[in-house]
Design an enzyme around this catalytic site. Structure first.
Site, PDB file in Angstrom:
ATOM      1  N   ASP A   1       9.960   0.007 -20.075  1.00  0.00           N
ATOM      2  CA  ASP A   1       8.509   0.171 -20.139  1.00  0.00           C
ATOM      3  C   ASP A   1       7.770  -1.000 -20.773  1.00  0.00           C
ATOM      4  O   ASP A   1       6.634  -0.866 -21.209  1.00  0.00           O
ATOM      5  CB  ASP A   1       8.122   1.464 -20.891  1.00  0.00           C
ATOM      6  CG  ASP A   1       8.628   2.719 -20.207  1.00  0.00           C
ATOM      7  OD1 ASP A   1       8.254   2.938 -19.049  1.00  0.00           O
ATOM      8  OD2 ASP A   1       9.405   3.466 -20.832  1.00  0.00           O
TER       9      ASP A   1
ATOM     10  N   HIS B   1       7.631   1.038 -12.415  1.00  0.00           N
ATOM     11  CA  HIS B   1       7.024  -0.253 -12.722  1.00  0.00           C
ATOM     12  C   HIS B   1       5.590  -0.277 -12.206  1.00  0.00           C
ATOM     13  O   HIS B   1       5.347  -0.324 -10.998  1.00  0.00           O
ATOM     14  CB  HIS B   1       7.852  -1.381 -12.080  1.00  0.00           C
ATOM     15  CG  HIS B   1       9.248  -1.460 -12.595  1.00  0.00           C
ATOM     16  ND1 HIS B   1      10.192  -2.332 -12.090  1.00  0.00           N
ATOM     17  CD2 HIS B   1       9.878  -0.776 -13.583  1.00  0.00           C
ATOM     18  CE1 HIS B   1      11.334  -2.175 -12.733  1.00  0.00           C
ATOM     19  NE2 HIS B   1      11.164  -1.237 -13.647  1.00  0.00           N
TER      20      HIS B   1
ATOM     21  N   GLN C   1      14.766  -0.550 -16.371  1.00  0.00           N
ATOM     22  CA  GLN C   1      15.035  -0.066 -17.725  1.00  0.00           C
ATOM     23  C   GLN C   1      15.129  -1.249 -18.696  1.00  0.00           C
ATOM     24  O   GLN C   1      14.401  -2.220 -18.539  1.00  0.00           O
ATOM     25  CB  GLN C   1      16.271   0.838 -17.709  1.00  0.00           C
ATOM     26  CG  GLN C   1      16.064   2.035 -16.771  1.00  0.00           C
ATOM     27  CD  GLN C   1      17.305   2.857 -16.569  1.00  0.00           C
ATOM     28  OE1 GLN C   1      18.283   2.369 -16.006  1.00  0.00           O
ATOM     29  NE2 GLN C   1      17.266   4.098 -17.003  1.00  0.00           N
TER      30      GLN C   1
ATOM     31  N   SER D   1       0.327 -11.598 -21.587  1.00  0.00           N
ATOM     32  CA  SER D   1      -0.442 -10.596 -20.866  1.00  0.00           C
ATOM     33  C   SER D   1      -1.296  -9.789 -21.824  1.00  0.00           C
ATOM     34  O   SER D   1      -0.801  -9.275 -22.830  1.00  0.00           O
ATOM     35  CB  SER D   1       0.495  -9.655 -20.101  1.00  0.00           C
ATOM     36  OG  SER D   1      -0.231  -8.617 -19.480  1.00  0.00           O
ATOM     37  N   THR D   2      -2.569  -9.681 -21.505  1.00  0.00           N
ATOM     38  CA  THR D   2      -3.486  -8.874 -22.316  1.00  0.00           C
ATOM     39  C   THR D   2      -3.990  -7.649 -21.564  1.00  0.00           C
ATOM     40  O   THR D   2      -4.838  -6.915 -22.068  1.00  0.00           O
ATOM     41  CB  THR D   2      -4.699  -9.717 -22.740  1.00  0.00           C
ATOM     42  OG1 THR D   2      -5.340 -10.253 -21.567  1.00  0.00           O
ATOM     43  CG2 THR D   2      -4.274 -10.866 -23.646  1.00  0.00           C
ATOM     44  N   GLY D   3      -3.452  -7.416 -20.344  1.00  0.00           N
ATOM     45  CA  GLY D   3      -3.880  -6.270 -19.553  1.00  0.00           C
ATOM     46  C   GLY D   3      -3.001  -6.094 -18.340  1.00  0.00           C
ATOM     47  O   GLY D   3      -2.081  -6.888 -18.098  1.00  0.00           O
TER      48      GLY D   3
ATOM     49  N   HIS E   1       0.987  -6.669 -23.523  1.00  0.00           N
ATOM     50  CA  HIS E   1       0.222  -5.837 -24.460  1.00  0.00           C
ATOM     51  C   HIS E   1      -0.247  -6.635 -25.677  1.00  0.00           C
ATOM     52  O   HIS E   1      -0.254  -6.134 -26.804  1.00  0.00           O
ATOM     53  CB  HIS E   1       1.038  -4.614 -24.896  1.00  0.00           C
ATOM     54  CG  HIS E   1       1.379  -3.691 -23.777  1.00  0.00           C
ATOM     55  ND1 HIS E   1       2.397  -3.956 -22.883  1.00  0.00           N
ATOM     56  CD2 HIS E   1       0.835  -2.501 -23.395  1.00  0.00           C
ATOM     57  CE1 HIS E   1       2.464  -2.975 -21.996  1.00  0.00           C
ATOM     58  NE2 HIS E   1       1.530  -2.096 -22.273  1.00  0.00           N
ATOM     59  N   LEU E   2      -0.673  -7.871 -25.427  1.00  0.00           N
ATOM     60  CA  LEU E   2      -1.181  -8.685 -26.535  1.00  0.00           C
ATOM     61  C   LEU E   2      -2.561  -8.228 -27.008  1.00  0.00           C
ATOM     62  O   LEU E   2      -3.067  -8.730 -28.010  1.00  0.00           O
ATOM     63  CB  LEU E   2      -1.212 -10.157 -26.135  1.00  0.00           C
ATOM     64  CG  LEU E   2       0.154 -10.861 -26.263  1.00  0.00           C
ATOM     65  CD1 LEU E   2       0.174 -12.148 -25.458  1.00  0.00           C
ATOM     66  CD2 LEU E   2       0.460 -11.142 -27.734  1.00  0.00           C
ATOM     67  N   ASP E   3      -3.141  -7.259 -26.300  1.00  0.00           N
ATOM     68  CA  ASP E   3      -4.386  -6.659 -26.768  1.00  0.00           C
ATOM     69  C   ASP E   3      -4.138  -5.558 -27.795  1.00  0.00           C
ATOM     70  O   ASP E   3      -5.058  -5.139 -28.499  1.00  0.00           O
ATOM     71  CB  ASP E   3      -5.171  -6.080 -25.593  1.00  0.00           C
ATOM     72  CG  ASP E   3      -4.362  -5.049 -24.807  1.00  0.00           C
ATOM     73  OD1 ASP E   3      -3.138  -5.245 -24.644  1.00  0.00           O
ATOM     74  OD2 ASP E   3      -4.940  -4.036 -24.345  1.00  0.00           O
TER      75      ASP E   3
END
Length: 402
Positions: free
Chosen positions: A14, A44, A211, A383-385, A309-311
């Site tokens: 994930d 995914h 996975q 990645s921020t989104g 998920h850098l946000d």
């Protein structure tokens, strides 16, 4: 990036492999996406620039960009689940090839998997309930386990499916499954092992894993693992030279049961992840540098990182990076890998990790640079989104480790 790239999750899954594969396909032309482990239990998520969303399971995550998918011999292919996914995508069978030596997952495998998991009661392993592990287990005991190429021979297919039904229990009529699997064989192109080699010579490909390394059949915390090799080993058996790209989030997640040292309530709800009736709760925790370093080590190293998920740090002020554990009166900053293929050792290790608690933790100013330093690899993608427009690609080595 005119080279083959293998995308592997360095956590419990994930971490964003689908969106990373999609971004790689958007950034440069790719001959194909090759799936090299797992089966229909993959989830995914990809969201296009226009907002179209699809959760990829067996089709590669470059499909919405017209990039072909090849299911290698290491996949467990579920024709019934594939038909549903294909319908949601507009039936792009012209983009799909399947290695004839790949194992077939059947309704009887799925039923046996779910009965076994239900019988465990409160001690579930966290199975996805799709029968992938049951398919692998059956094949170890039965050399005549059904494979994709069997769908081209209805008599052989019926014989092998009947053997599965007799061994694993009730399910749909064998003839109904024969008909469905035969239709699958008419819809897809079934190829030999030389297809992989041909694709690799025709242009740069992306190997898409399923996975995560911390769920690996031999290196995860047994028995809360998958019946699949989630490291780069299968890719290495198919391709002599490729870039090893490890994917991590800024926070660690786990879907279902098993040890999770840094688990914490972080207030990071997700649109596409939640409680699953088979896996259980979607769990979150601080970034676990100790476990991720272990994943890098047992995977044979990585050449670069994709950090997603850098946000999240802006949305979760309490989020930290954990760099050590306190366990049994001591401190661990490294999980020492055990002997190869020693499940008893992995189970003992998992029991020790259940007693561990976070040790030293900190909140960095630059999350990307900090994670790169802790894992000893440069950042290729940030990645921020969820969309490709939310990604930033770097030449390898830029930004440099700090």
């Amino acid at each position: 990036m005119n080279e083959h790239v293998a995308v592997v999750d360095l956590g419990y899954g994930d971490a964003g492999k689908g969106t990373v594969v999609d971004a790689l396909c958007a950034a440069s032309e790719r001959r194909a996406v090759l799936r090299f482990n797992g089966g229909a239990q993959a989830a995914h998520n990809v969201i296009t620039e226009a907002g179209r969303h699809h959760t990829f399971a067996q089709f590669g995550s470059g499909t919405l960009r017209g990039v072909p998918t090849h299911l290698t011999r290491f996949m467990v292919v579920d024709p019934l689940a594939l038909a549903g996914e294909a319908a949601a995508l507009g039936n792009p069978f012209h983009l799909l090839t399947v290695d004839g030596d790949a194992l077939l997952a059947t309704p009887w495998h799925r039923g046996a998997n779910r009965r076994r998991e239900l019988a465990r009661g409160g001690s579930r392993h966290g199975s996805c309930g799709m029968g992938v592990g049951e398919t692998m287990a059956y094949a170890l005991e039965h050399p005549d386990a059904p494979r994709v190429s069997d769908v081209l021979s209805p008599a052989r297919l019926r014989r092998r499916l009947a053997a599965v039904r007799d061994a694993l229990g009730d399910g749909p009529p064998v003839d109904d499954v024969v008909d469905a699997f035969t239709a699958f064989g008419e819809a897809v192109r079934i190829v030999g092992d030389d297809c992989t080699e041909r694709l690799l010579t025709e242009g740069p490909c992306v190997f898409e894993g399923a996975q995560g390394v911390l769920l690996d059949e031999w290196r995860g915390w047994h028995p809360h693992t998958t019946w699949s090799t989630t490291t780069f080993d299968n890719v290495a058996a198919l391709c002599p030279d490729f870039l090893r790209l490890g994917v991590v989030r800024t926070y660690t997640t786990r879907h279902g049961a098993g040890p999770f040292v840094t688990e914490a309530e972080l207030g990071l709800a997700e649109a596409h992840n939640g409680r699953d009736p088979w896996q259980g709760e979607f769990r979150t925790g601080h970034f676990d540098a100790v476990a991720h370093r272990y994943a890098v080590e047992v995977a044979g190293g990585v050449d670069a990182l994709a950090i997603t998920h850098l946000d999240a740090p802006d949305r979760s002020p309490g989020l930290r990076i954990c760099t050590s554990y306190r366990i049994d009166g001591g401190t661990w900053d490294r999980i020492e890998p055990g002997p190869p293929r020693d499940l008893a050792h992995q189970e003992r290790l998992g029991e020790r990790l259940r007693r561990a608690v976070p040790g030293e933790c900190h909140r960095p100013d630059d999350w990307s640079a900090a994670i790169a330093t802790h894992l000893g690899a440069p950042v290729l993608l940030e990645s921020t989104g969820p969309r490709s427009t939310d990604k930033r690609m770097y030449p390898l080595g830029v930004p440099a480790l700090t």
